[in-house]
Design a protein around this motif. Structure first.
Motif, PDB file in Angstrom:
ATOM      1  N   GLY A 521       0.820  -1.196   0.000  1.00 23.30           N
ATOM      2  CA  GLY A 521       0.000   0.000   0.000  1.00 23.30           C
ATOM      3  C   GLY A 521       0.859   1.254   0.000  1.00 23.30           C
ATOM      4  N   PRO A 522       0.235   2.431  -0.040  1.00 24.89           N
ATOM      5  CA  PRO A 522       1.018   3.677  -0.044  1.00 24.89           C
ATOM      6  C   PRO A 522       1.838   3.825   1.237  1.00 24.89           C
ATOM      7  CG  PRO A 522      -1.324   4.117   0.310  1.00 24.89           C
ATOM      8  CD  PRO A 522      -1.207   2.680  -0.046  1.00 24.89           C
ATOM      9  N   LEU A 523       3.007   4.414   1.097  1.00 26.50           N
ATOM     10  CA  LEU A 523       3.914   4.611   2.227  1.00 26.50           C
ATOM     11  C   LEU A 523       3.335   5.650   3.183  1.00 26.50           C
ATOM     12  CD1 LEU A 523       6.648   3.235   2.661  1.00 26.50           C
ATOM     13  CD2 LEU A 523       7.729   5.338   1.897  1.00 26.50           C
ATOM     14  N   GLN A 524       3.332   5.333   4.478  1.00 29.81           N
ATOM     15  CA  GLN A 524       2.817   6.259   5.478  1.00 29.81           C
ATOM     16  C   GLN A 524       3.857   6.500   6.566  1.00 29.81           C
ATOM     17  OE1 GLN A 524      -1.356   5.694   6.694  1.00 29.81           O
ATOM     18  NE2 GLN A 524      -1.406   3.938   5.321  1.00 29.81           N
ATOM     19  N   ILE A 525       3.730   7.636   7.224  1.00 29.17           N
ATOM     20  CA  ILE A 525       4.695   8.025   8.250  1.00 29.17           C
ATOM     21  C   ILE A 525       4.236   7.528   9.602  1.00 29.17           C
ATOM     22  CG2 ILE A 525       5.709  10.022   9.442  1.00 29.17           C
ATOM     23  CD1 ILE A 525       5.358  11.504   6.724  1.00 29.17           C
ATOM     24  N   SER A 526       5.170   7.052  10.385  1.00 30.44           N
ATOM     25  CA  SER A 526       4.850   6.550  11.727  1.00 30.44           C
ATOM     26  C   SER A 526       4.932   7.701  12.724  1.00 30.44           C
ATOM     27  CB  SER A 526       5.826   5.430  12.115  1.00 30.44           C
ATOM     28  OG  SER A 526       5.489   4.903  13.366  1.00 30.44           O
ATOM     29  N   TYR A 527       3.784   8.308  13.035  1.00 30.79           N
ATOM     30  CA  TYR A 527       3.723   9.376  14.028  1.00 30.79           C
ATOM     31  C   TYR A 527       3.694   8.778  15.434  1.00 30.79           C
ATOM     32  CZ  TYR A 527       2.546  12.518  10.155  1.00 30.79           C
ATOM     33  OH  TYR A 527       2.582  13.248   8.991  1.00 30.79           O
ATOM     34  N   ARG A 528       3.735   9.628  16.429  1.00 26.72           N
ATOM     35  CA  ARG A 528       3.593   9.220  17.825  1.00 26.72           C
ATOM     36  C   ARG A 528       2.563  10.136  18.486  1.00 26.72           C
ATOM     37  NH1 ARG A 528       5.723   5.593  15.939  1.00 26.72           N
ATOM     38  NH2 ARG A 528       7.648   4.510  16.511  1.00 26.72           N
ATOM     39  N   GLU A 529       1.991   9.675  19.599  1.00 27.77           N
ATOM     40  CA  GLU A 529       1.025  10.473  20.359  1.00 27.77           C
ATOM     41  C   GLU A 529       1.559  10.711  21.764  1.00 27.77           C
ATOM     42  OE1 GLU A 529      -2.995   9.022  20.107  1.00 27.77           O
ATOM     43  OE2 GLU A 529      -2.703   8.290  18.057  1.00 27.77           O
ATOM     44  N   THR A 530       1.207  11.855  22.332  1.00 28.31           N
ATOM     45  CA  THR A 530       1.635  12.163  23.698  1.00 28.31           C
ATOM     46  C   THR A 530       0.692  13.187  24.310  1.00 28.31           C
ATOM     47  OG1 THR A 530       3.574  12.681  25.056  1.00 28.31           O
ATOM     48  CG2 THR A 530       3.197  14.085  23.145  1.00 28.31           C
ATOM     49  N   ILE A 531       0.939  13.523  25.575  1.00 29.99           N
ATOM     50  CA  ILE A 531       0.163  14.556  26.264  1.00 29.99           C
ATOM     51  C   ILE A 531       1.092  15.691  26.644  1.00 29.99           C
ATOM     52  CG2 ILE A 531      -1.521  12.883  27.146  1.00 29.99           C
ATOM     53  CD1 ILE A 531      -0.055  13.108  29.890  1.00 29.99           C
ATOM     54  N   THR A 532       0.527  16.866  26.860  1.00 30.99           N
ATOM     55  CA  THR A 532       1.333  18.027  27.264  1.00 30.99           C
ATOM     56  C   THR A 532       0.979  18.534  28.660  1.00 30.99           C
ATOM     57  OG1 THR A 532      -0.237  19.489  26.145  1.00 30.99           O
ATOM     58  CG2 THR A 532       1.717  18.795  24.897  1.00 30.99           C
ATOM     59  N   GLU A 533      -0.167  18.088  29.190  1.00 29.16           N
ATOM     60  CA  GLU A 533      -0.597  18.531  30.518  1.00 29.16           C
ATOM     61  C   GLU A 533      -0.802  17.313  31.435  1.00 29.16           C
ATOM     62  OE1 GLU A 533      -0.843  21.621  31.536  1.00 29.16           O
ATOM     63  OE2 GLU A 533      -0.403  22.496  29.562  1.00 29.16           O
ATOM     64  N   PRO A 534      -0.419  17.424  32.726  1.00 29.90           N
ATOM     65  CA  PRO A 534      -0.648  16.298  33.649  1.00 29.90           C
ATOM     66  C   PRO A 534      -2.128  16.181  34.004  1.00 29.90           C
ATOM     67  CG  PRO A 534       0.259  18.178  34.833  1.00 29.90           C
ATOM     68  CD  PRO A 534       0.263  18.565  33.379  1.00 29.90           C
ATOM     69  N   ILE A 648      -1.767  15.053  21.618  1.00 31.46           N
ATOM     70  CA  ILE A 648      -1.205  15.770  20.476  1.00 31.46           C
ATOM     71  C   ILE A 648      -0.262  14.837  19.720  1.00 31.46           C
ATOM     72  CG2 ILE A 648       0.794  16.718  21.743  1.00 31.46           C
ATOM     73  CD1 ILE A 648       0.350  19.321  20.134  1.00 31.46           C
ATOM     74  N   LEU A 649      -0.171  15.006  18.405  1.00 30.14           N
ATOM     75  CA  LEU A 649       0.706  14.173  17.585  1.00 30.14           C
ATOM     76  C   LEU A 649       2.152  14.668  17.646  1.00 30.14           C
ATOM     77  CD1 LEU A 649      -1.234  13.464  14.253  1.00 30.14           C
ATOM     78  CD2 LEU A 649      -0.984  11.983  16.238  1.00 30.14           C
ATOM     79  N   MET A 650       3.069  13.715  17.525  1.00 30.45           N
ATOM     80  CA  MET A 650       4.486  14.034  17.381  1.00 30.45           C
ATOM     81  C   MET A 650       4.953  13.461  16.037  1.00 30.45           C
ATOM     82  SD  MET A 650       5.990  13.112  21.165  1.00 30.45           S
ATOM     83  CE  MET A 650       7.526  14.011  20.963  1.00 30.45           C
ATOM     84  N   GLU A 651       5.761  14.226  15.315  1.00 32.51           N
ATOM     85  CA  GLU A 651       6.217  13.761  14.007  1.00 32.51           C
ATOM     86  C   GLU A 651       7.716  13.480  14.019  1.00 32.51           C
ATOM     87  OE1 GLU A 651       5.846  16.682  10.919  1.00 32.51           O
ATOM     88  OE2 GLU A 651       6.400  18.335  12.240  1.00 32.51           O
ATOM     89  N   CYS A 693      21.011  19.967   7.808  1.00 34.53           N
ATOM     90  CA  CYS A 693      19.752  20.525   8.313  1.00 34.53           C
ATOM     91  C   CYS A 693      18.906  19.428   8.940  1.00 34.53           C
ATOM     92  CB  CYS A 693      18.977  21.208   7.176  1.00 34.53           C
ATOM     93  SG  CYS A 693      18.420  20.087   5.884  1.00 34.53           S
ATOM     94  N   VAL A 694      17.835  19.836   9.624  1.00 36.30           N
ATOM     95  CA  VAL A 694      16.830  18.888  10.111  1.00 36.30           C
ATOM     96  C   VAL A 694      15.490  19.315   9.526  1.00 36.30           C
ATOM     97  CG1 VAL A 694      18.006  18.218  12.229  1.00 36.30           C
ATOM     98  CG2 VAL A 694      16.530  20.228  12.253  1.00 36.30           C
ATOM     99  N   ALA A 695      14.651  18.322   9.203  1.00 43.42           N
ATOM    100  CA  ALA A 695      13.363  18.617   8.578  1.00 43.42           C
ATOM    101  C   ALA A 695      12.374  17.514   8.911  1.00 43.42           C
ATOM    102  CB  ALA A 695      13.520  18.751   7.067  1.00 43.42           C
ATOM    103  N   PRO A 696      11.075  17.830   8.955  1.00 46.40           N
ATOM    104  CA  PRO A 696      10.057  16.799   9.213  1.00 46.40           C
ATOM    105  C   PRO A 696      10.038  15.771   8.083  1.00 46.40           C
ATOM    106  CG  PRO A 696       9.153  19.012   9.523  1.00 46.40           C
ATOM    107  CD  PRO A 696      10.484  19.177   8.867  1.00 46.40           C
ATOM    108  N   LEU A 697       9.890  14.516   8.437  1.00 48.42           N
ATOM    109  CA  LEU A 697       9.859  13.451   7.434  1.00 48.42           C
ATOM    110  C   LEU A 697       8.695  13.637   6.464  1.00 48.42           C
ATOM    111  CD1 LEU A 697      10.905  10.752   6.355  1.00 48.42           C
ATOM    112  CD2 LEU A 697       9.558   9.598   8.100  1.00 48.42           C
ATOM    113  N   ALA A 698       7.593  14.176   6.957  1.00 48.71           N
ATOM    114  CA  ALA A 698       6.428  14.383   6.100  1.00 48.71           C
ATOM    115  C   ALA A 698       6.746  15.275   4.902  1.00 48.71           C
ATOM    116  CB  ALA A 698       5.284  15.000   6.911  1.00 48.71           C
ATOM    117  N   GLU A 699       7.717  16.157   5.064  1.00 45.07           N
ATOM    118  CA  GLU A 699       8.089  17.084   3.987  1.00 45.07           C
ATOM    119  C   GLU A 699       9.139  16.493   3.053  1.00 45.07           C
ATOM    120  OE1 GLU A 699       6.485  19.769   3.606  1.00 45.07           O
ATOM    121  OE2 GLU A 699       5.536  20.098   5.556  1.00 45.07           O
ATOM    122  N   LEU A 700       9.613  15.281   3.345  1.00 43.96           N
ATOM    123  CA  LEU A 700      10.715  14.712   2.565  1.00 43.96           C
ATOM    124  C   LEU A 700      10.306  13.489   1.756  1.00 43.96           C
ATOM    125  CD1 LEU A 700      13.499  15.017   5.300  1.00 43.96           C
ATOM    126  CD2 LEU A 700      13.168  16.491   3.320  1.00 43.96           C
TER     127      LEU A 700
END
Length: 743
Positions: A521-534, A648-651, A693-700
């Motif tokens: 299938g089409p290539l997809q990016i493996s994101y991560r999920e997390t929280i920012t507030e306790p 929130i998502l992490m990339e 440089c560093v760049a988000p994988l989604a843009e590459l």
């Protein structure tokens, strides 16, 4: 052209290439090499620096093969897979054993492409030394830094070989500066090039004050050593003596034994070659610096002196600090698996480095990670994809074992569970052993890098489904960086890997080796999920089973930015301590398992949850409650807390190095700004510019095609995972739309 190349590759593959030396090695194995005359080394480098070409020359000059292959002809010994021969790159590590000057060298050629970095990681764990190969026109490149960082974790002594010195733009002094600045290590140049009008004519040995001239007519098999003469080689003589004094002075500043000799003799010039060699050996195995050699493997210049340096500067198994840690197993068997391959005739073959004891057919073993017993089948010495059966393997060697069912790359095996416990206790009692050393040896959880790409895979028909599942099972065992899972909602098989090339190679292998025309299938990016507030809250649930009602009350909290290793934190405050201590062990085990499973799938898009701690404050339940109900309640509690606090998502953010001609650098920099890239550095390397440089994988995604277009095919780049980063609301909304099809 491609057809003729593949025909030539096939013919070269099946012609008889091995000499009688192979049989001699097997005979010698039965006699047992002295362990001081064994070297277990790897070849590490950036892609296209010349690892496989150098390995091929070593095998030819050692007498192991009759004909020297070339990467561009697709007929080298260590690049034996069809995909490697067609693409001209190393995909999988290959072990090969050959003799050199009454020593035995077990050499492993490793991949240079970042997508196969796990192959390098597993290999490094079993090496005593390494050769790092540089491109003489480029110096230390991106992947060179990565493999050297990996080698640092296992205290691996190294020598550096500056290859491709025949190129017009090759610069040995630039490479030395690059090593010092980028690898932050002291360099000990033991040679320098003889160049006439940009042509590499030979090499000067700084230690012996000799020049090496290689005969181009017989593939460099013969070379002449000529002592430098003050009258005939005036310029070379002066340069060599100056460099020798500099080397002696540098070594004396870090080696007390050499310093004492110089003080006693009151001169740098009276130090003998043997004194310098001894000092270099001590400095190398103590990792105070690296000897640097040079040559052109493709032009057959400098390889034999490089082979000599393996014996001179790299340690035997007895002298390797990392290998000596395994002495805690005494005479019990202790071996580390670093690779698994599936041979069509022999079945699964597991490659081992043997640290102690002897392996023989029928030996019973104990897998420490799996806590399973194994039985050894046949034993082999490997020559890439050719194998010679042997009756036994002695300590210090590398070999392939048939018949193992459970063992995977990274696993440690020993004689039995008692041997493991005794070894652990013995190592703990040693004063100079650090906790990280214990972890390196006995860690039961084989650590792998997190994949950043994934895609679905489907069999073309129901009749090929079982063949596909078998292929994926075998490939996953061979490749620890490949993840095969099943999507619970869709039922699809999902492949996760290190990059586009990695997954593409897996597809090709399924087609060519297992004869299944699988659809990806089409290539997809493996994101991560997390929280920012306790968040802290109470969860209560009533479960009815038959006529019995069971109530569970859990008070839990979620902690953002948590980096610890504990899967479940426990509240030991005075008001909670008694309750926590009263929790039965089977209930606590069920809760920890449930937390681990809950973090595999976040509530937003079902990606893994990271950087979040789970803390238990209170638990109320009946003593007769089943572990399955506790697991269900724990999972529901965590998901409720995450929904209430917001996820929130992490990339994935990638580290990017681009090498481009200067006149194309501006358009590449302009393109990078559109890709949310952060420019770290722009350097000059000869006529080229190097952009870091560093760049988000989604843009590459698809960047390889784009950069070829905007640079007219002249720019190259390497991509490596750097870290995960929180996404802003706009980027997150765009990612959700891409994945789900709606905001």
């Amino acid at each position: 052209m491609l057809t003729s190349r593949l025909i030539k590759s096939s013919w070269c593959r099946y012609q008889k290439r091995y000499t009688s030396t192979s049989a001699a090695i097997v005979k010698k194995e039965h006699e047992e090499y002295e362990i001081a005359k064994i070297r277990n080394i790897g070849i590490l480098a950036h892609i296209d620096a010349g690892k496989t070409t150098t390995t091929e020359r070593m095998l030819y000059y050692s007498g192991l093969i009759r004909h020297m292959g070339e990467v561009h002809h697709g007929n080298t010994v260590t690049d034996y897979m069809d995909q490697e021969r067609q693409r001209g790159i190393t995909i999988t590590s290959a072990a090969v054993t050959f003799p050199w000057k009454n020593h035995r060298i077990n050499l492993i050629d490793t991949p240079g492409h970042i997508d196969f970095t796990m192959e390098v990681e597993q290999t490094l764990r079993v090496l005593d030394g390494a050769i790092v190969i540089l491109d003489g026109s480029a110096g230390v490149e991106a992947q060179t830094l990565t493999v050297c960082r990996q080698a640092d974790k296992y205290d691996i002594p190294r020598i550096i070989y500056v290859n491709k010195m025949d190129r017009q733009d090759a610069n040995f002094d630039m490479c030395l500066k690059s090593i010092q600045s980028k690898l932050n290590i002291e360099v000990f140049p033991t040679q320098f090039p003889i160049k006439e009008k940009g042509v590499l004519e030979g090499i000067v040995d700084v230690i012996t004050l000799e020049k090496f001239i290689f005969d181009k007519k017989n593939m460099g098999m013969k070379f002449t050593r000529l002592k430098l003469s003050e009258n005939e080689d005036e310029n070379l003589w002066e340069t060599a003596n100056e460099k020798r004094r500099n080397l002696t002075d540098k070594l004396s500043s870090i080696d007390d034994k050499l310093a004492e000799i110089i003080i006693e003799q009151e001169s740098l010039d009276t130090v003998t070659p043997q004194m310098l060699l001894n000092s270099l050996y001590r400095a190398t195995i103590q990792r105070k610096g690296v000897p640097v050699l040079l040559g052109s493997s493709y032009k057959n210049i400098g390889v034999q002196p490089l082979m000599d340096s393996i014996l001179l500067y790299l340690p035997s198994p007895n002298d390797s600090r990392y290998s000596s840690l395994y002495n805690c197993f005494s005479k019990n068997v202790c071996a580390r698996a670093f690779k698994v391959v599936h041979d069509k005739q022999k079945g699964p073959l597991t490659f081992f480095r043997l640290y102690s004891g002897n392996l023989e057919k029928g030996t019973k073993l104990y897998n420490i990670r799996k806590e399973e017993k194994e039985m050894i089948g046949k034993l082999y010495i490997a020559y890439a994809d050719e194998y010679q059966e042997v009756p036994s393997i002695t300590r210090g060697n590398i070999a392939a074992v048939a018949g193992l069912k459970y063992t995977m790359a990274g696993d440690l095996i020993t004689s039995n569970a008692t041997a493991m416990k005794n070894a652990m206790n013995k190592l703990k009692d040693q004063v100079n052993v650090k906790s990280e050393d214990m972890e390196k040896i006995f860690d039961r959880n084989t650590k792998t890098l997190e994949p950043v790409f994934f895609c679905s895979i489907e069999a073309p028909s129901l009749s090929t489904q079982s063949a596909l599942e078998k292929a994926l099972q075998q490939l996953e065992r061979e490749d620890p960086s490949l993840r095969v899972t099943q999507n619970e909602e869709t039922g699809q098989i999902v492949l996760a890997g290190m990059g586009e090339l990695h997954l593409e190679i897996i597809k090709e292998r399924i087609r060519s080796e297992y004869k299944v025309e699988a659809d990806l299938g089409p290539l997809q990016i493996s994101y991560r999920e997390t929280i920012t507030e306790p968040i802290k809250d109470t969860f209560s649930a009533d479960y009815k089973i038959g006529n019995t009602s069971q109530k569970v009350t859990i008070i839990m909290s979620l902690i953002p930015n948590y980096q610890g290793s504990e899967i479940l934190l426990l509240d030991k405050s005075p008001e909670c301590n008694a309750n926590i201590d009263a929790i039965p062990s089977k209930v606590m085990k069920a809760m920890k398992t449930s937390v681990r499973l809950a973090l595999l799938h976040g509530p937003k898009l079902s990606y893994p949850v990271v950087n979040m701690g789970v803390k238990l404050h209170w638990l109320e339940c009946a003593l007769s409650i089943t572990p399955s109900l506790i697991s269900a309640a724990t999972s529901q509690c965590i998901r409720q807390l995450m929904r209430n606090t917001g996820v929130i998502l992490m990339e994935p953010i990638m580290r990017l190095e681009i090498v481009t001609p200067s006149d194309h650098s501006s358009i590449i920099l302009k393109d990078l700004t559109k890709r949310r890239a952060e420019i770290k550095d722009v350097d000059i390397r000869g006529p080229n510019k190097v952009i870091q440089c560093v760049a988000p994988l989604a843009e590459l995604l698809g960047y390889s095609k784009e950069i070829r277009i905007i640079s007219s095919g002249l720019a190259t780049f390497t991509l490596e995972f750097d870290h995960y980063e929180l996404m802003d609301s706009v980027s997150e909304a765009e990612a959700i739309k891409q994945i789900t099809g709606f905001y």
